[in-house]
Design an enzyme around this catalytic site. Structure first.
Site, PDB file in Angstrom:
ATOM      1  N   HIS A 241     -10.047   0.770   2.640  1.00  0.00           N
ATOM      2  CA  HIS A 241      -9.573   2.136   2.895  1.00  0.00           C
ATOM      3  C   HIS A 241     -10.728   3.064   3.264  1.00  0.00           C
ATOM      4  O   HIS A 241     -10.585   3.934   4.126  1.00  0.00           O
ATOM      5  CB  HIS A 241      -8.863   2.713   1.666  1.00  0.00           C
ATOM      6  CG  HIS A 241      -7.400   2.466   1.644  1.00  0.00           C
ATOM      7  ND1 HIS A 241      -6.547   2.887   2.636  1.00  0.00           N
ATOM      8  CD2 HIS A 241      -6.628   1.829   0.732  1.00  0.00           C
ATOM      9  CE1 HIS A 241      -5.314   2.528   2.341  1.00  0.00           C
ATOM     10  NE2 HIS A 241      -5.334   1.883   1.197  1.00  0.00           N
TER      11      HIS A 241
ATOM     12  N   CYS B 256       0.837  -1.195   0.000  1.00  0.00           N
ATOM     13  CA  CYS B 256       0.000   0.000   0.000  1.00  0.00           C
ATOM     14  C   CYS B 256       0.874   1.249   0.000  1.00  0.00           C
ATOM     15  O   CYS B 256       1.808   1.352   0.801  1.00  0.00           O
ATOM     16  CB  CYS B 256      -0.900  -0.002   1.231  1.00  0.00           C
ATOM     17  SG  CYS B 256      -1.998   1.410   1.326  1.00  0.00           S
TER      18      CYS B 256
ATOM     19  N   HIS C 215      -9.386  -4.135  -1.174  1.00  0.00           N
ATOM     20  CA  HIS C 215      -8.375  -3.255  -0.589  1.00  0.00           C
ATOM     21  C   HIS C 215      -8.874  -1.807  -0.542  1.00  0.00           C
ATOM     22  O   HIS C 215      -8.795  -1.145   0.491  1.00  0.00           O
ATOM     23  CB  HIS C 215      -7.079  -3.358  -1.400  1.00  0.00           C
ATOM     24  CG  HIS C 215      -5.963  -2.498  -0.911  1.00  0.00           C
ATOM     25  ND1 HIS C 215      -4.913  -2.997  -0.176  1.00  0.00           N
ATOM     26  CD2 HIS C 215      -5.718  -1.170  -1.053  1.00  0.00           C
ATOM     27  CE1 HIS C 215      -4.067  -2.013   0.119  1.00  0.00           C
ATOM     28  NE2 HIS C 215      -4.544  -0.883  -0.413  1.00  0.00           N
ATOM     29  N   GLU C 216      -9.402  -1.327  -1.672  1.00  0.00           N
ATOM     30  CA  GLU C 216      -9.869   0.067  -1.742  1.00  0.00           C
ATOM     31  C   GLU C 216     -11.109   0.278  -0.873  1.00  0.00           C
ATOM     32  O   GLU C 216     -11.237   1.319  -0.220  1.00  0.00           O
ATOM     33  CB  GLU C 216     -10.129   0.476  -3.188  1.00  0.00           C
ATOM     34  CG  GLU C 216      -8.896   0.433  -4.079  1.00  0.00           C
ATOM     35  CD  GLU C 216      -7.689   1.187  -3.546  1.00  0.00           C
ATOM     36  OE1 GLU C 216      -7.859   2.231  -2.872  1.00  0.00           O
ATOM     37  OE2 GLU C 216      -6.559   0.730  -3.782  1.00  0.00           O
TER      38      GLU C 216
END
Length: 187
Positions: free
Chosen positions: A154, A104, A150-151
């Site tokens: 976030h 990341c 993953h996004e």
């Protein structure tokens, strides 16, 4: 207003650890959010920030991310997935989670930031709005599903290190590129 390259926020910045504000259709279409999208696209393009960028990574706590997957010299057969995802949700998962390598940009750049095996689903059903406030529902698999998770994390204040169950998998980017990347199956 001219487009501009945005500055990254780094591990330790509180914006990375809070759930981002979900956007209404009106907010998505607002000049402010449309400008943020343009700036994020420019930032990803010019800074070569990998395959995704979430708004909190550039200091804006709104539920908006870009996924910018494209073929690369090491992965020339990689599928293209270039989308803005707003208010993303994972509405169904298939199979069990497994450890998948990821890193990341919020942890730094160059060859010293960490990679590790984060626990992810290989196939997911998702719902999200695009930059025109159009709702999409689709099934994603493989690398695209991995990046989407993953996004989305976030936007919920979760970092990939939170998903790593086996801390012995942590390595630097230089070791990942040297030892792991050449062994990964092509997608």
């Amino acid at each position: 207003m001219p487009n501009k390259i945005l500055r990254r926020t780094y591990f330790g910045n509180p914006v990375l650890r809070i759930a981002a504000k979900r956007l209404s259709k009106e907010e998505i279409l607002s000049d402010e959010i449309q400008q943020l999208i343009k700036n994020m696209k420019l930032t990803v393009d010019k800074r070569k920030y990998g395959v995704g960028l979430a708004a909190p990574q550039v200091g804006s706590s709104v539920a908006l991310a870009l996924i910018a997957i494209k073929p690369t010299p090491t992965r020339p057969d990689r599928a293209i997935f270039n989308k803005v995802i707003i208010n993303p949700e994972i509405i169904e998962t298939y199979g069990n989670k497994k450890g998948m390598w990821e890193g990341c940009i919020s942890f730094g750049s160059g060859n010293n930031f960490p990679y590790g095996k984060a626990m992810r689903y290989r196939k997911i059903k998702v719902r999200y709005y695009d930059e025109k406030a159009v709702l999409h529902t689709e099934i994603l698999d493989g690398f695209i599903a991995h990046v989407f998770q993953h996004e989305t994390d976030h936007l919920n204040g979760v970092l990939f290190v939170d998903r790593v169950k086996d801390s012995s998998t942590f390595i630097t980017a230089s070791e990942y590129k040297k030892r792991i990347l050449p062994t990964l199956p092509r997608e």
